[in-house]
Write a protein that holds these residues in place. Structure first.
Motif: not given
Length: 228
Positions: A214-215, A218, A221
């Motif tokens: 998930r990091h 992020d 993105e």
């Protein structure tokens, strides 16, 4: 920015190389491997080196690097702990020693894996060894160390695994990736996103030293937005 890239023939390393060569903020990439990559690019300096337990002979090639993306790794299947430790820990520390000698303050992004055991006490051999490797790297005087622990990674942009069995599995799971991304976005990523996240961490830093899927997503993105 000048990047040293170890493991450019592997799935994650080749994905990182694609993003590095395309990125306007990266001026040059020094890849280190036992055989030539077989590609050319104005940004690419492909260094062939045989002794992965001593990188001092190529110190001049690595001089001036701002960052290192260490994507080198092997499967532990069929290996003893001593053999896996020699490949995973000893090679990594040998590279770190030469990088630090010629580039004080270098920023290191080390690609580990989901499930790594930082306590070094668990029952899973590969996780203990990876955990020890992470811990030893974080003790060294790098400018910064970020540990990447990707879980499921979907190869994109023509990237392939060097393991035939994995390629067969990706052929099956590839069509399911859009569904996996919708129902479990924190558990999946792509080779493109890992590459962009490595670049983002090296250029701008990261909010935490250990980065899971998930990091990673992020960071990728954020780098995409920065590129416009």
């Amino acid at each position: 920015m000048k990047v040293a890239l170890f493991g450019a023939t592997g799935m994650l390393g080749s994905g990182a190389l694609i993003e590095c060569l395309a990125h306007p903020g990266i001026d040059s990439v020094v890849t280190v491997g036992r055989r030539p990559l077989g590609r050319s690019d104005a940004k690419l300096h492909d260094v062939v080196h045989s002794d992965f337990y001593d990188f001092s002979a190529i110190a001049s090639d690595l001089r001036g690097c701002d960052s290192c993306f260490f994507c080198l790794g092997v499967s532990s299947a069929g290996m003893t702990e001593a053999a896996y430790r020699r490949v995973t820990l000893d090679i990594t520390l040998a590279a770190a020693a030469t990088l630090l000698e010629v580039n004080p303050g270098l920023r290191l992004c080390f690609v580990s894996g989901a499930g790594t055991d930082a306590s070094e006490q668990g029952r899973v051999m590969w996780a203990r060894v990876k955990g020890e490797t992470e811990n030893r790297l974080r003790e060294l005087p790098f400018g910064a160390v970020w540990i990447f622990r990707p879980g499921y990674v979907q190869p994109v942009k023509g990237v392939r695994s060097r393991t035939r069995l994995y390629n067969a599995a990706y052929a099956v799971t590839g069509p399911l990736y859009p569904l996996l991304r919708r129902i479990a976005p924190d558990w999946v990523t792509t080779t493109e996103k890992v590459g962009l996240a490595l670049i983002r961490a090296a250029r701008e830093g990261a909010s935490r030293p250990i980065l899971e899927n998930r990091h990673i997503n992020d960071l990728a993105e954020a780098e995409r937005r920065a590129l416009g």
